[in-house]
Design an enzyme around this catalytic site. Structure first.
Site, PDB file in Angstrom:
ATOM      1  N   TYR A 265     -82.001 -39.241  24.332  1.00  0.00           N
ATOM      2  CA  TYR A 265     -82.071 -40.262  23.848  1.00  0.00           C
ATOM      3  C   TYR A 265     -81.927 -41.698  24.636  1.00  0.00           C
ATOM      4  O   TYR A 265     -82.623 -42.745  24.198  1.00  0.00           O
ATOM      5  CB  TYR A 265     -81.003 -40.670  22.851  1.00  0.00           C
ATOM      6  CG  TYR A 265     -79.552 -40.664  23.016  1.00  0.00           C
ATOM      7  CD1 TYR A 265     -78.983 -41.804  23.667  1.00  0.00           C
ATOM      8  CD2 TYR A 265     -78.687 -39.511  22.997  1.00  0.00           C
ATOM      9  CE1 TYR A 265     -77.743 -41.781  24.137  1.00  0.00           C
ATOM     10  CE2 TYR A 265     -77.391 -39.605  23.209  1.00  0.00           C
ATOM     11  CZ  TYR A 265     -76.856 -40.597  23.978  1.00  0.00           C
ATOM     12  OH  TYR A 265     -75.690 -40.760  24.210  1.00  0.00           O
ATOM     13  N   GLU A 266     -81.689 -41.685  25.950  1.00  0.00           N
ATOM     14  CA  GLU A 266     -81.846 -42.680  27.039  1.00  0.00           C
ATOM     15  C   GLU A 266     -83.154 -42.876  27.179  1.00  0.00           C
ATOM     16  O   GLU A 266     -83.234 -44.112  27.999  1.00  0.00           O
ATOM     17  CB  GLU A 266     -80.666 -42.604  27.819  1.00  0.00           C
ATOM     18  CG  GLU A 266     -79.284 -42.363  27.392  1.00  0.00           C
ATOM     19  CD  GLU A 266     -78.334 -42.263  28.774  1.00  0.00           C
ATOM     20  OE1 GLU A 266     -78.081 -42.996  29.612  1.00  0.00           O
ATOM     21  OE2 GLU A 266     -77.551 -41.028  28.684  1.00  0.00           O
TER      22      GLU A 266
ATOM     23  N   ALA B  55     -68.987 -33.533  22.784  1.00  0.00           N
ATOM     24  CA  ALA B  55     -68.314 -34.160  21.644  1.00  0.00           C
ATOM     25  C   ALA B  55     -69.328 -33.947  20.562  1.00  0.00           C
ATOM     26  O   ALA B  55     -70.434 -34.010  20.842  1.00  0.00           O
ATOM     27  CB  ALA B  55     -67.994 -35.756  21.710  1.00  0.00           C
TER      28      ALA B  55
ATOM     29  N   ASN C 272     -65.214 -36.139  15.052  1.00  0.00           N
ATOM     30  CA  ASN C 272     -65.383 -36.567  13.960  1.00  0.00           C
ATOM     31  C   ASN C 272     -66.201 -35.481  12.771  1.00  0.00           C
ATOM     32  O   ASN C 272     -66.683 -34.478  13.232  1.00  0.00           O
ATOM     33  CB  ASN C 272     -66.603 -37.944  13.976  1.00  0.00           C
ATOM     34  CG  ASN C 272     -67.614 -37.433  14.302  1.00  0.00           C
ATOM     35  OD1 ASN C 272     -67.891 -37.295  15.893  1.00  0.00           O
ATOM     36  ND2 ASN C 272     -68.735 -36.982  13.380  1.00  0.00           N
TER      37      ASN C 272
ATOM     38  N   HIS D 229     -78.391 -38.451  28.427  1.00  0.00           N
ATOM     39  CA  HIS D 229     -79.044 -37.782  27.274  1.00  0.00           C
ATOM     40  C   HIS D 229     -80.272 -38.254  27.292  1.00  0.00           C
ATOM     41  O   HIS D 229     -81.034 -39.194  27.792  1.00  0.00           O
ATOM     42  CB  HIS D 229     -78.378 -38.558  26.176  1.00  0.00           C
ATOM     43  CG  HIS D 229     -76.555 -38.097  26.031  1.00  0.00           C
ATOM     44  ND1 HIS D 229     -75.921 -38.806  27.086  1.00  0.00           N
ATOM     45  CD2 HIS D 229     -75.902 -37.294  25.765  1.00  0.00           C
ATOM     46  CE1 HIS D 229     -74.514 -38.349  26.930  1.00  0.00           C
ATOM     47  NE2 HIS D 229     -74.711 -37.370  25.958  1.00  0.00           N
TER      48      HIS D 229
ATOM     49  N   SER E 297     -68.513 -36.705  26.565  1.00  0.00           N
ATOM     50  CA  SER E 297     -67.910 -37.783  26.158  1.00  0.00           C
ATOM     51  C   SER E 297     -66.408 -37.726  26.169  1.00  0.00           C
ATOM     52  O   SER E 297     -65.785 -37.104  25.418  1.00  0.00           O
ATOM     53  CB  SER E 297     -68.297 -38.116  24.751  1.00  0.00           C
ATOM     54  OG  SER E 297     -69.454 -38.788  24.847  1.00  0.00           O
TER      55      SER E 297
ATOM     56  N   MET F 192     -75.693 -34.354  20.697  1.00  0.00           N
ATOM     57  CA  MET F 192     -77.066 -34.848  21.093  1.00  0.00           C
ATOM     58  C   MET F 192     -77.192 -34.440  22.578  1.00  0.00           C
ATOM     59  O   MET F 192     -77.702 -34.918  23.319  1.00  0.00           O
ATOM     60  CB  MET F 192     -77.050 -36.365  21.136  1.00  0.00           C
ATOM     61  CG  MET F 192     -76.916 -36.934  19.684  1.00  0.00           C
ATOM     62  SD  MET F 192     -76.798 -38.717  19.717  1.00  0.00           S
ATOM     63  CE  MET F 192     -76.098 -39.023  17.923  1.00  0.00           C
ATOM     64  N   SER F 193     -76.453 -33.308  22.830  1.00  0.00           N
ATOM     65  CA  SER F 193     -76.605 -32.895  24.484  1.00  0.00           C
ATOM     66  C   SER F 193     -76.507 -31.217  24.485  1.00  0.00           C
ATOM     67  O   SER F 193     -77.056 -30.852  23.286  1.00  0.00           O
ATOM     68  CB  SER F 193     -75.446 -33.395  25.133  1.00  0.00           C
ATOM     69  OG  SER F 193     -74.015 -32.761  24.704  1.00  0.00           O
TER      70      SER F 193
ATOM     71  N   HIS G 287     -69.085 -44.559  17.785  1.00  0.00           N
ATOM     72  CA  HIS G 287     -68.878 -44.026  19.051  1.00  0.00           C
ATOM     73  C   HIS G 287     -67.493 -44.298  19.635  1.00  0.00           C
ATOM     74  O   HIS G 287     -66.980 -43.280  20.495  1.00  0.00           O
ATOM     75  CB  HIS G 287     -70.022 -44.680  20.035  1.00  0.00           C
ATOM     76  CG  HIS G 287     -69.873 -44.142  21.545  1.00  0.00           C
ATOM     77  ND1 HIS G 287     -70.117 -42.793  21.878  1.00  0.00           N
ATOM     78  CD2 HIS G 287     -69.559 -44.966  22.745  1.00  0.00           C
ATOM     79  CE1 HIS G 287     -69.938 -42.631  23.123  1.00  0.00           C
ATOM     80  NE2 HIS G 287     -69.664 -43.717  23.785  1.00  0.00           N
TER      81      HIS G 287
ATOM     82  N   HIS H  63     -68.961 -42.341  30.016  1.00  0.00           N
ATOM     83  CA  HIS H  63     -69.921 -41.384  31.065  1.00  0.00           C
ATOM     84  C   HIS H  63     -69.824 -42.101  32.335  1.00  0.00           C
ATOM     85  O   HIS H  63     -70.776 -42.505  32.797  1.00  0.00           O
ATOM     86  CB  HIS H  63     -71.262 -41.077  30.439  1.00  0.00           C
ATOM     87  CG  HIS H  63     -71.339 -40.572  29.152  1.00  0.00           C
ATOM     88  ND1 HIS H  63     -71.731 -39.557  28.626  1.00  0.00           N
ATOM     89  CD2 HIS H  63     -71.229 -41.160  27.767  1.00  0.00           C
ATOM     90  CE1 HIS H  63     -71.688 -38.871  27.355  1.00  0.00           C
ATOM     91  NE2 HIS H  63     -71.426 -40.242  26.990  1.00  0.00           N
TER      92      HIS H  63
HETATM   93  N1  HPA Z   1     -73.459 -36.259  15.530  1.00  0.00           N
HETATM   94  C1  HPA Z   1     -74.088 -36.229  16.258  1.00  0.00           C
HETATM   95  N2  HPA Z   1     -73.487 -36.253  17.766  1.00  0.00           N
HETATM   96  C2  HPA Z   1     -72.220 -36.508  17.845  1.00  0.00           C
HETATM   97  C3  HPA Z   1     -71.319 -36.526  16.666  1.00  0.00           C
HETATM   98  C4  HPA Z   1     -72.076 -36.606  15.432  1.00  0.00           C
HETATM   99  O1  HPA Z   1     -71.347 -36.616  14.297  1.00  0.00           O
HETATM  100  N3  HPA Z   1     -70.036 -36.786  17.187  1.00  0.00           N
HETATM  101  C5  HPA Z   1     -70.092 -36.819  18.444  1.00  0.00           C
HETATM  102  N4  HPA Z   1     -71.473 -36.700  18.850  1.00  0.00           N
END
Ligand code: HPA
Length: 299
Positions: free
Chosen positions: A111-112, A139, A261, A109, A56, A237-238, A272, A87
């Site tokens: 989740y898609e 990320a 974050n 991903h 990301s 998530m990757s 996001h 992406h």
């Molecule tokens: N959690 C999960 N996936 C993420 C996060 C998070 O805080 N930040 C960026 N991808």
């Protein structure tokens, strides 16, 4: 047809639709060969040494390549296409830091809705194209209090909490072993090389354990408390499925998380937009670091 026949009622027999969702292990090699042949038609016999997966907001690194050739994922057979903002979805060939590279600008991903063999097919393609070193970036949310927004973290190890494994199902020994060793899933010598590259650039590199989850929700504060107790330093998530197939195929992996974050419950609410915004702020540092790493690899 108003009535179900007997075969439709027999739940012990997977029907054809269900089988289509089973891991694609049985014809994976043939699919990879088709994909590589199609890519070779576009780029000739370039043999990238390093494959990069740019997460990301980190995709722009490949915009700086010399002798750049970009192919949209939509034009590559068997490549899944992502709909997520940030992406781009391009495979980019070129040279950086004196090294022949191939980069994924964007990834799909779990989740898609894709199954894990599909999610990891592009990563397998990088290795099949000749890359025996993969630099996999993402990320991630920072769990450890050693991390802050904007930190770059070398991944030393991971926790696979995705709830699935891309190697489940038929194993084709031509790709790798049934039971791959994951002791050094993130190659220590590549982490050392990255630290050597970061030093003269005055880039601080953290190091820690990445937790891979399925998403797409960000975590609850209670889940972050749990992940911290389990030894996780960052969460995303990757990456984990990709690192598993890279190790399966014998490639060495360098993993880098950009902490976009602080994880849920340790800071403000998550979005996001904030994730891609921070990745953008870190972009120039990230480009310098990757260039330095590639220059050290070229030595
Ligand atoms: N959690 C999960 N996936 C993420 C996060 C998070 O805080 N930040 C960026 N991808």
């Amino acid at each position: 047809m108003t009535q179900l026949d007997e075969t439709q009622l027999d739940e012990t027999q997977p029907n054809e639709t269900q089988l289509n969702h089973q891991p694609a292990g049985e014809n994976l090699v043939e699919q990879l060969d088709e994909t590589v042949a199609a890519i070779r038609q576009r780029v000739g016999d370039r043999k990238p040494r390093v494959g990069l997966v740019l997460g990301s907001g980190l995709g722009p690194f490949a915009d700086h390549f010399d002798d750049r050739v970009a192919i949209d994922y939509g034009e590559i057979p068997h490549f899944p296409v992502s709909g997520i903002v940030g992406h781009a979805g391009r495979l980019v060939f070129g040279r950086a830091g004196g090294v022949d590279c191939v980069a994924m600008q964007g990834r799909v991903h779990y989740y898609e809705g894709h199954d894990l063999p599909t999610v990891t097919f592009p990563t397998r393609t990088l290795v099949r194209l000749g890359a025996d070193i993969l630099i996999i970036t993402n990320a991630a949310g920072g769990i450890s209090d050693q991390l802050e927004v904007g930190s770059l973290m070398l991944i030393s190890d991971h926790l696979n909490l995705v709830g699935a494994n891309p190697l489940r199902g038929f194993n084709d020994e031509r790709l790798g072993p049934r039971f791959p060793d994951m002791t050094e899933a993130y190659a220590p010598e590549l982490r050392e090389l990255a630290r050597r590259a970061a030093e003269p650039l005055a880039i601080e590199l953290a190091e820690g354990v990445y937790v891979g989850l399925a998403g797409p929700t960000y975590e609850t504060p209670a889940e972050i408390t749990m992940l911290r107790r389990l030894g996780g330093d960052a969460v995303g998530m990757s990456t984990v499925p990709e690192v598993i197939v890279a190790n399966h195929m014998g490639a060495r992996v360098l993993g880098i998380s950009c902490i976009t974050n602080m994880a849920a419950g340790t800071g403000p609410e998550l979005s996001h937009d904030d994730v891609t915004e921070t990745a953008k702020l870190v972009e120039s540092t990230f480009v310098s670091l990757l260039t330095g790493i590639l220059q050290n690899l070229a030595k």
